[in-house]
Design a protein around this motif. Structure first.
Motif, PDB file in Angstrom:
ATOM      1  N   THR A  56      55.178 -10.593  31.332  1.00 38.16           N
ATOM      2  CA  THR A  56      56.281 -11.338  30.735  1.00 38.16           C
ATOM      3  C   THR A  56      57.242 -10.456  29.947  1.00 38.16           C
ATOM      4  O   THR A  56      58.335 -10.876  29.647  1.00 38.16           O
ATOM      5  CB  THR A  56      55.747 -12.422  29.779  1.00 38.16           C
ATOM      6  N   GLU A  57      56.839  -9.267  29.577  1.00 38.17           N
ATOM      7  CA  GLU A  57      57.648  -8.455  28.686  1.00 38.17           C
ATOM      8  C   GLU A  57      58.278  -7.261  29.397  1.00 38.17           C
ATOM      9  O   GLU A  57      57.748  -6.765  30.367  1.00 38.17           O
ATOM     10  CB  GLU A  57      56.814  -7.978  27.501  1.00 38.17           C
ATOM     11  N   GLY A  58      59.401  -6.821  28.851  1.00 32.83           N
ATOM     12  CA  GLY A  58      60.091  -5.658  29.367  1.00 32.83           C
ATOM     13  C   GLY A  58      59.741  -4.419  28.574  1.00 32.83           C
ATOM     14  O   GLY A  58      58.630  -4.256  28.094  1.00 32.83           O
ATOM     15  N   ALA A  59      60.741  -3.561  28.392  1.00 27.74           N
ATOM     16  CA  ALA A  59      60.534  -2.298  27.679  1.00 27.74           C
ATOM     17  C   ALA A  59      60.134  -2.543  26.233  1.00 27.74           C
ATOM     18  O   ALA A  59      60.484  -3.550  25.631  1.00 27.74           O
ATOM     19  CB  ALA A  59      61.806  -1.463  27.737  1.00 27.74           C
ATOM     20  N   MET A  60      59.393  -1.570  25.684  1.00 25.11           N
ATOM     21  CA  MET A  60      58.914  -1.660  24.307  1.00 25.11           C
ATOM     22  C   MET A  60      59.030  -0.294  23.653  1.00 25.11           C
ATOM     23  O   MET A  60      58.841   0.731  24.297  1.00 25.11           O
ATOM     24  CB  MET A  60      57.449  -2.101  24.311  1.00 25.11           C
ATOM     25  N   LYS A  61      59.362  -0.308  22.357  1.00 24.41           N
ATOM     26  CA  LYS A  61      59.358   0.911  21.545  1.00 24.41           C
ATOM     27  C   LYS A  61      58.505   0.648  20.319  1.00 24.41           C
ATOM     28  O   LYS A  61      58.511  -0.464  19.786  1.00 24.41           O
ATOM     29  CB  LYS A  61      60.767   1.275  21.074  1.00 24.41           C
ATOM     30  N   VAL A  62      57.803   1.669  19.869  1.00 24.04           N
ATOM     31  CA  VAL A  62      57.039   1.586  18.633  1.00 24.04           C
ATOM     32  C   VAL A  62      57.514   2.706  17.726  1.00 24.04           C
ATOM     33  O   VAL A  62      57.435   3.878  18.081  1.00 24.04           O
ATOM     34  CB  VAL A  62      55.520   1.723  18.882  1.00 24.04           C
ATOM     35  N   GLN A  63      58.039   2.332  16.576  1.00 21.97           N
ATOM     36  CA  GLN A  63      58.474   3.313  15.591  1.00 21.97           C
ATOM     37  C   GLN A  63      57.540   3.190  14.384  1.00 21.97           C
ATOM     38  O   GLN A  63      57.554   2.175  13.687  1.00 21.97           O
ATOM     39  CB  GLN A  63      59.913   3.055  15.178  1.00 21.97           C
ATOM     40  N   THR A  77      49.352   1.068   9.056  1.00 21.89           N
ATOM     41  CA  THR A  77      50.639   1.431   9.637  1.00 21.89           C
ATOM     42  C   THR A  77      51.703   0.443   9.207  1.00 21.89           C
ATOM     43  O   THR A  77      51.450  -0.755   9.098  1.00 21.89           O
ATOM     44  CB  THR A  77      50.598   1.444  11.183  1.00 21.89           C
ATOM     45  N   GLU A  78      52.883   0.969   8.970  1.00 23.50           N
ATOM     46  CA  GLU A  78      54.089   0.162   8.818  1.00 23.50           C
ATOM     47  C   GLU A  78      54.958   0.542  10.003  1.00 23.50           C
ATOM     48  O   GLU A  78      55.272   1.721  10.192  1.00 23.50           O
ATOM     49  CB  GLU A  78      54.808   0.475   7.512  1.00 23.50           C
ATOM     50  N   ARG A  79      55.296  -0.457  10.836  1.00 27.10           N
ATOM     51  CA  ARG A  79      55.998  -0.147  12.084  1.00 27.10           C
ATOM     52  C   ARG A  79      57.186  -1.064  12.291  1.00 27.10           C
ATOM     53  O   ARG A  79      57.282  -2.131  11.719  1.00 27.10           O
ATOM     54  CB  ARG A  79      55.054  -0.336  13.279  1.00 27.10           C
ATOM     55  N   LEU A  80      58.029  -0.621  13.193  1.00 26.54           N
ATOM     56  CA  LEU A  80      59.083  -1.457  13.729  1.00 26.54           C
ATOM     57  C   LEU A  80      58.898  -1.429  15.241  1.00 26.54           C
ATOM     58  O   LEU A  80      59.152  -0.409  15.892  1.00 26.54           O
ATOM     59  CB  LEU A  80      60.457  -0.922  13.330  1.00 26.54           C
ATOM     60  N   ASP A  81      58.359  -2.511  15.784  1.00 31.24           N
ATOM     61  CA  ASP A  81      58.182  -2.628  17.230  1.00 31.24           C
ATOM     62  C   ASP A  81      59.417  -3.313  17.801  1.00 31.24           C
ATOM     63  O   ASP A  81      59.896  -4.298  17.242  1.00 31.24           O
ATOM     64  CB  ASP A  81      56.932  -3.432  17.573  1.00 31.24           C
ATOM     65  N   SER A  82      59.934  -2.782  18.896  1.00 29.46           N
ATOM     66  CA  SER A  82      61.147  -3.310  19.511  1.00 29.46           C
ATOM     67  C   SER A  82      60.863  -3.652  20.963  1.00 29.46           C
ATOM     68  O   SER A  82      60.176  -2.906  21.662  1.00 29.46           O
ATOM     69  CB  SER A  82      62.277  -2.275  19.442  1.00 29.46           C
ATOM     70  N   PHE A  83      61.417  -4.785  21.403  1.00 27.99           N
ATOM     71  CA  PHE A  83      61.204  -5.279  22.758  1.00 27.99           C
ATOM     72  C   PHE A  83      62.551  -5.582  23.391  1.00 27.99           C
ATOM     73  O   PHE A  83      63.387  -6.256  22.778  1.00 27.99           O
ATOM     74  CB  PHE A  83      60.349  -6.553  22.727  1.00 27.99           C
ATOM     75  N   ILE A  92      60.717  -6.223  15.461  1.00 27.88           N
ATOM     76  CA  ILE A  92      59.735  -6.955  14.664  1.00 27.88           C
ATOM     77  C   ILE A  92      59.049  -5.989  13.704  1.00 27.88           C
ATOM     78  O   ILE A  92      58.353  -5.062  14.136  1.00 27.88           O
ATOM     79  CB  ILE A  92      58.677  -7.615  15.568  1.00 27.88           C
ATOM     80  N   PRO A  93      59.237  -6.187  12.389  1.00 27.45           N
ATOM     81  CA  PRO A  93      58.486  -5.387  11.419  1.00 27.45           C
ATOM     82  C   PRO A  93      57.018  -5.805  11.454  1.00 27.45           C
ATOM     83  O   PRO A  93      56.707  -7.002  11.470  1.00 27.45           O
ATOM     84  CB  PRO A  93      59.122  -5.757  10.073  1.00 27.45           C
ATOM     85  N   ILE A  94      56.121  -4.822  11.480  1.00 29.10           N
ATOM     86  CA  ILE A  94      54.684  -5.094  11.596  1.00 29.10           C
ATOM     87  C   ILE A  94      53.906  -4.194  10.645  1.00 29.10           C
ATOM     88  O   ILE A  94      54.204  -3.008  10.519  1.00 29.10           O
ATOM     89  CB  ILE A  94      54.193  -4.836  13.042  1.00 29.10           C
TER      90      ILE A  94
END
Length: 128
Positions: A56-63, A77-83, A92-94
């Motif tokens: 269901t999902e496309g590209a993803m980045k994890v910062q 971890t403090e992350r910013l996951d991008s979809f 999405i801040p995680i």
């Protein structure tokens, strides 16, 4: 690899949609809870959840913005996951909490605002 390197590499492989390599970082009985989504209780169960998202999902980045390990296997971890969806990135801040033992992730909990995930996928919070 130390505990923070294990978690960082795991997250990179997850962003690359490399499910087989990603699951190799998990213990057989890993507990994963991406709150408020229903938890999984094994490597195979988490793998099936990830394969459902893969459809269901496309590209993803994890910062990774910040990462801290205590030298005893606990990693935060403090992350910013991008979809990527329909040509736009949803960020999405995680906050994540991992426990690593004998080189494997045995526990992984994620905290995020479910409202921020609106429109990401058809997978419901109960995992179906």
């Amino acid at each position: 690899m130390n505990e923070t390197e294990i978690v960082t590499t795991f997250l990179q492989k997850m962003a690359e949609h490399d499910v087989e390599t990603t699951v190799a970082f998990l213990s057989e009985d890993v507990f994963v809870h991406n709150m408020p989504v229903a938890p999984t209780h094994s490597r195979e169960e988490w793998k099936q959840r990830m394969l459902a998202y893969e459809n269901t999902e496309g590209a993803m980045k994890v910062q990774v913005l910040n990462i801290a390990g205590d030298g005893k296997g606990n990693v935060l971890t403090e992350r910013l996951d991008s979809f990527l969806r329909n040509g736009s990135w949803i960020e999405i801040p995680i906050m994540g909490a991992f426990t690593v033992k004998n080189g494997l992730i045995v526990s992984w909990r994620e905290y995020f605002d479910m409202g921020a995930t609106k429109g990401l996928s058809e997978v419901e919070p109960d995992g179906s």
